[in-house]
Enzyme design. Structure first.
Site, PDB file in Angstrom:
ATOM      1  CG  ASP A 203      -8.286   0.154   9.651  1.00 59.69           C
ATOM      2  OD1 ASP A 203      -8.991   0.866   9.898  1.00 59.69           O
ATOM      3  OD2 ASP A 203      -8.223  -0.986   9.825  1.00 59.69           O
TER       4      ASP A 203
ATOM      5  N   GLY B   1       0.958  -1.032  -0.226  1.00 58.29           N
ATOM      6  CA  GLY B   1       0.102   0.035  -0.161  1.00 58.29           C
ATOM      7  C   GLY B   1       0.746   1.624   0.287  1.00 58.29           C
TER       8      GLY B   1
ATOM      9  NE  ARG C 268      -1.963  -3.117  -4.189  1.00 62.00           N
ATOM     10  CZ  ARG C 268      -1.951  -3.129  -2.763  1.00 62.00           C
ATOM     11  NH1 ARG C 268      -2.411  -2.130  -2.675  1.00 62.00           N
ATOM     12  NH2 ARG C 268      -1.913  -4.662  -2.430  1.00 62.00           N
TER      13      ARG C 268
ATOM     14  N   GLY D  46      -4.252   0.674  14.308  1.00 61.57           N
ATOM     15  CA  GLY D  46      -2.867   0.590  14.757  1.00 61.57           C
ATOM     16  C   GLY D  46      -2.173  -1.233  14.879  1.00 61.57           C
TER      17      GLY D  46
ATOM     18  CB  THR E 231      -0.264  -2.807  10.212  1.00 54.98           C
ATOM     19  OG1 THR E 231      -1.279  -3.579  10.047  1.00 54.98           O
ATOM     20  CG2 THR E 231       0.402  -3.161   9.210  1.00 54.98           C
ATOM     21  CG  LEU E 232       2.443   2.440  12.220  1.00 59.56           C
ATOM     22  CD1 LEU E 232       3.598   2.121  11.616  1.00 59.56           C
ATOM     23  CD2 LEU E 232       2.412   3.615  11.989  1.00 59.56           C
TER      24      LEU E 232
HETATM   25  P1  IMP Z   1      -4.549  -1.661  11.527  1.00 58.39           P
HETATM   26  O1  IMP Z   1      -3.057  -2.564  11.271  1.00 58.39           O
HETATM   27  O2  IMP Z   1      -5.333  -2.401  10.848  1.00 58.39           O
HETATM   28  O3  IMP Z   1      -3.784  -0.629  10.958  1.00 58.39           O
HETATM   29  O4  IMP Z   1      -4.531  -1.747   9.084  1.00 58.39           O
HETATM   30  C1  IMP Z   1      -3.250  -1.256   8.422  1.00 58.39           C
HETATM   31  C2  IMP Z   1      -3.990  -1.915   6.734  1.00 58.39           C
HETATM   32  O5  IMP Z   1      -4.646  -2.180   6.853  1.00 58.39           O
HETATM   33  C3  IMP Z   1      -2.531  -0.733   5.965  1.00 58.39           C
HETATM   34  O6  IMP Z   1      -2.036  -1.011   6.217  1.00 58.39           O
HETATM   35  C4  IMP Z   1      -4.102  -1.337   4.906  1.00 58.39           C
HETATM   36  O7  IMP Z   1      -2.800  -2.390   4.157  1.00 58.39           O
HETATM   37  C5  IMP Z   1      -4.910  -1.590   5.222  1.00 58.39           C
HETATM   38  N1  IMP Z   1      -6.339  -0.866   5.669  1.00 58.39           N
HETATM   39  C6  IMP Z   1      -6.745  -0.927   6.185  1.00 58.39           C
HETATM   40  N2  IMP Z   1      -7.654   0.201   5.664  1.00 58.39           N
HETATM   41  C7  IMP Z   1      -7.655   0.836   4.519  1.00 58.39           C
HETATM   42  C8  IMP Z   1      -8.227   0.736   3.568  1.00 58.39           C
HETATM   43  O8  IMP Z   1      -9.942   2.080   4.119  1.00 58.39           O
HETATM   44  N3  IMP Z   1      -8.148   0.589   1.973  1.00 58.39           N
HETATM   45  C9  IMP Z   1      -7.557   0.078   2.214  1.00 58.39           C
HETATM   46  N4  IMP Z   1      -6.070  -0.671   2.902  1.00 58.39           N
HETATM   47  C10 IMP Z   1      -6.940  -0.456   4.093  1.00 58.39           C
HETATM   48 MG    MG Z   2      -0.547  -0.928   4.180  1.00 60.76          MG
END
Ligand code: IMP
Ligand code: MG
Length: 187
Positions: free
Chosen positions: A112, A53, A174, A114, A116-117
């Site tokens: 989103d 992404g 994308r 959080g 992943t980060l």
């Molecule tokens: P987190 O671990 O929930 O913060 O998710 C982060 C990952 O979810 C991002 O790096 C995206 O790859 C994916 N993601 C979350 N929301 C969206 C969205 O609205 N569109 C596309 N990808 C998303």
């Molecule tokens: Mg991502």
């Protein structure tokens, strides 16, 4: 250079949330802030893009940097192939650079829940970088499940699924130059 064409919305793209010019202006600002913060660094800043992404955001950001830098990538998986949160983050492909004693910036498309980060920050901190910062293009604060430190962010957006500028829905959309809200259309 031929200007990038702006493709029209399709029926599942509800609206343009952030247009291409607005994105480019914000990336300019972020690059300016980063250039200021890292001015005078000796070893290149290691930008680690989270695949897939972040690839367009990272490409636009790094080409505006005047401070020494290099680019690396990491690949993680959190959502199998859907948009459901599991909090289950897996490392699919690690970065290639040794980040010990180096200035590192994780570059992500969207924050989103959080998870992943948070996973990445903990994983990278354990490798003893000289410094670790985070840059995300989009932030969905309403969706946050775990607190993460954000150093640079582009836009806060509402809790909707977005595509474009690197972000996808099942690998589609994308390469749109803008960020659009998407609601899948059945059939
Ligand atoms: P987190 O671990 O929930 O913060 O998710 C982060 C990952 O979810 C991002 O790096 C995206 O790859 C994916 N993601 C979350 N929301 C969206 C969205 O609205 N569109 C596309 N990808 C998303
Ligand atoms: Mg991502």
């Amino acid at each position: 250079m031929t200007p990038i064409a702006i493709p029209p919305l399709t029926k599942d793209l509800v609206r343009v949330l952030i247009d291409a010019d607005t994105i480019q202006r914000r990336v300019d600002e972020l690059a300016r802030q980063i250039n200021k913060s890292y001015k005078g660094i000796e070893k290149p800043l290691i930008l680690v893009g989270v695949l897939k992404g972040s690839f367009i955001f990272l490409a636009d950001l790094c080409r505006r940097l005047t401070v020494p830098h290099m680019v690396d990538f990491i690949s993680l998986s959190s959502y199998a192939d859907s948009s459901e949160i599991t909090g289950n983050v897996r490392l699919i492909m690690d970065a290639r650079e040794n980040i010990e004693n180096r200035d590192v910036m994780i570059v992500e498309d969207i924050l989103d829940s959080g998870f992943t980060l948070d996973y990445l920050c903990r994983n990278f901190t354990a490798r003893n970088p000289a410094s670790l910062k985070t840059a995300v293009l989009l932030d969905k604060p309403e969706r946050r499940r775990i607190d993460v430190k954000l150093d640079y962010w582009g836009f806060q957006i509402p809790d909707v699924w977005v595509v474009g500028y690197g972000l996808d829905y099942a690998e589609r959309y994308r390469t749109l130059p803008y960020i659009a809200e998407m609601v899948p259309v059945e059939g």
